[in-house]
Write an enzyme that holds these catalytic residues in place. Structure first.
Site, PDB file in Angstrom:
ATOM      1  CG  HIS A   1      71.292  34.098   4.833  1.00 24.80           C
ATOM      2  ND1 HIS A   1      70.269  33.195   4.656  1.00 24.80           N
ATOM      3  CD2 HIS A   1      71.110  35.053   3.892  1.00 24.80           C
ATOM      4  CE1 HIS A   1      69.503  33.584   3.651  1.00 24.80           C
ATOM      5  NE2 HIS A   1      69.994  34.705   3.165  1.00 24.80           N
TER       6      HIS A   1
ATOM      7  CG  ASP B   1      68.592  32.348   8.184  1.00 19.25           C
ATOM      8  OD1 ASP B   1      69.612  32.867   7.713  1.00 19.25           O
ATOM      9  OD2 ASP B   1      67.518  32.961   8.309  1.00 19.25           O
TER      10      ASP B   1
ATOM     11  CG  ASP C   1      67.593  33.853  -0.053  1.00 18.29           C
ATOM     12  OD1 ASP C   1      68.592  34.363   0.466  1.00 18.29           O
ATOM     13  OD2 ASP C   1      66.420  34.182   0.216  1.00 18.29           O
TER      14      ASP C   1
ATOM     15  CD  GLU D   1      68.639  37.806   5.088  1.00 13.96           C
ATOM     16  OE1 GLU D   1      68.352  38.892   4.563  1.00 13.96           O
ATOM     17  OE2 GLU D   1      68.058  36.731   4.799  1.00 13.96           O
ATOM     18  CD  GLU D   2      65.749  34.374   3.975  1.00 12.68           C
ATOM     19  OE1 GLU D   2      65.020  35.390   3.959  1.00 12.68           O
ATOM     20  OE2 GLU D   2      66.330  33.969   2.958  1.00 12.68           O
TER      21      GLU D   2
ATOM     22  CG  HIS E   1      61.923  34.698   0.172  1.00 14.95           C
ATOM     23  ND1 HIS E   1      61.710  35.838   0.906  1.00 14.95           N
ATOM     24  CD2 HIS E   1      63.248  34.421   0.311  1.00 14.95           C
ATOM     25  CE1 HIS E   1      62.846  36.241   1.462  1.00 14.95           C
ATOM     26  NE2 HIS E   1      63.798  35.386   1.099  1.00 14.95           N
TER      27      HIS E   1
END
Length: 451
Positions: A90, A92, A123, A156-157, A423
């Site tokens: 992903h 995003d 990520d 996705e996030e 994150h």
């Protein structure tokens, strides 16, 4: 022994990989368009689409998914009769949080202490680059031996389910014999790992109301019901004395029987402050991979600065519940909502709203694809055997794909090892891990085609 040509090729491509990841990280592709411009996500999607076209992919398309974002699709044909492998990542990313807390700007890829720092570097924009590196290495050494589909998700996030719903509406699009999800990570740097389970998740917004408006705490406090205090009571009810999650009716005593996570290593990885205890019971692996976990993500209430002496009439919170494998996320959501309603004190009016959900996932590790990946990782990481680990986070698309394509083998690998701090502020990727995992993926595709 002469170096493996695949490994040599990937090594030679690393400067280009760094330049491309620099370009991709620069897009502020947070799929929350109240915080970040939609144009940033669209630009990142176009970058991925252009990269696929450059590599000879056909049918490259920007898919408008039901949540208002775009996923990027492309197909690279292989030899006649070859199996089809779907590669997922992903583009995003999570918001950067407190940009001032970053040592370097979050959307500028910066090399420091042997790592590349930037939001999405691990990520999962790094996962996009990993797939490209693997395919380029194969093209330079005899060709790609399988049909390849690539799907790069745009939300996705956010957990809004756009790609899941699109896939359900177009089930023929992502059909594959094997699916490689490039959004997981090694147990730690240098330990080749596949993620065999994922916890699911549900997001619930809680609103508590007690009064028509705020009241003077001196004149009314002590008898007037405080909505914020009621909310605090509700949130406290979701934890046992040891901090473990307690949702009425939800089982929380499962054990993890695979790779274990030593408590000292976890404390270091999680950067737990001296003297602060870990929460929950059982092993660390039990707690983060096999059991439910509730987290209060945010509370709407007056900030300390500027607060007035008032009894609060209303309060809200956003709650995340991680759902372990073997538990249905829909049922867990119902249990969480029922628990909140049952534990709201003083007859306060409470409303719950589910705003996101994903099912947990468990892979079939006895499949031929896992045997091919174990062999490939053993070669990419000399002297190391592939390990199986769980992941506390969620990738809702996994269950959608498993449901749509029950015969497909699904493997989860990626760059999000503990040092990556995904994150969080100062997210980073290990270029050595990017290199080795790209080699592993290329070798896997070759071995899987021959199996």
């Amino acid at each position: 022994m002469s170096p493996d040509p695949i490994a040599e090729t990937v090594a030679s491509l690393m400067p280009k990989a760094k330049a491309e990841l620099t370009e991709l990280v620069a897009f502020k592709s947070v799929a929350d368009f109240e915080q970040f411009p939609k144009s940033e996500s669209e630009a990142a999607a176009n970058w991925v689409a252009d990269a696929l076209r450059t590599e000879g992919f056909e049918d490259v398309a920007l898919l408008d998914t039901p949540d208002g974002t775009q996923s990027v699709y492309g197909f690279l044909p292989g030899p006649e009769g070859a199996p089809t492998v779907l590669l997922y990542a992903h583009y995003d990313v999570q918001p950067p949080l407190d940009e001032a807390a970053w040592a370097t700007p979050p959307f500028e890829l910066t090399e420091r202490d042997g790592r590349w720092f930037g939001r999405g570097s691990a990520d999962c924009k790094g996962g996009v680059i990993m797939h490209l590196l693997a395919l380029r290495a194969l093209k330079a050494n005899g060709g790609v031996p399988v049909h390849v589909k690539v799907i790069a998700e745009g939300s996705e996030e956010q957990g809004t389910g756009g790609l899941e719903r699109y896939a359900e509406e177009h089930p023929e699009l992502l059909t594959a014999d094997t699916i490689v999800i490039g959004d997981a990570g090694n147990f730690r740097v240098g330990t080749p790992t596949v993620t065999s389970t994922l916890r699911g998740m549900t997001l619930v917004r809680v609103s508590v109301d007690t009064l028509e408006g705020n009241l003077h705490s001196g004149q009314f406090g002590g008898a007037a019901p405080d909505a914020l205090a009621a909310l605090v009571r509700v949130l406290d009810s979701l934890r046992a004395e040891d901090g473990s999650t307690t949702v009425d009716g939800l089982t929380g005593d499962a054990d993890w029987d695979g790779l274990q996570y030593e408590e000292a290593a976890f404390r270091k990885d999680a950067k737990v402050l001296d003297g602060v205890e870990l929460i929950g019971g059982g092993t660390v692996a039990d707690r983060i991979w096999a059991r439910p976990a509730v987290t209060v993500l945010g509370i709407d209430c007056p900030p300390v600065v500027g607060a007035t002496p008032s009894v609060q009439a209303a309060a809200r919170a956003l709650i995340s519940l991680r759902v372990p494998p073997g538990v249905d996320a829909v049922e867990a959501t119902k249990l969480l909502q029922a628990h909140i309603e049952a534990h709201t004190p003083w007859g306060a009016q409470v409303r719950t709203e589910q705003i996101g959900q994903g099912q947990p996932f468990r892979a079939d590790t006895a499949s031929p694809a896992y045997a091919a990946m174990a062999e490939a990782m053993g070669e990419a990481y000399p002297g190391e055997e592939m390990q199986y680990a769980g992941q506390g986070g969620s990738i809702p698309l996994c269950n959608t794909l498993a449901s749509l394509y029950p015969e497909a083998e699904i493997l989860l690998i990626g760059l999000s090892e503990p040092e990556a701090q995904i994150h969080a502020v100062n997210e980073s990727v290990s270029p050595e891990e990017l290199e080795r995992l790209s080699v592993a993926e290329a070798l896997f595709l070759r071995k899987y085609a021959a199996s």
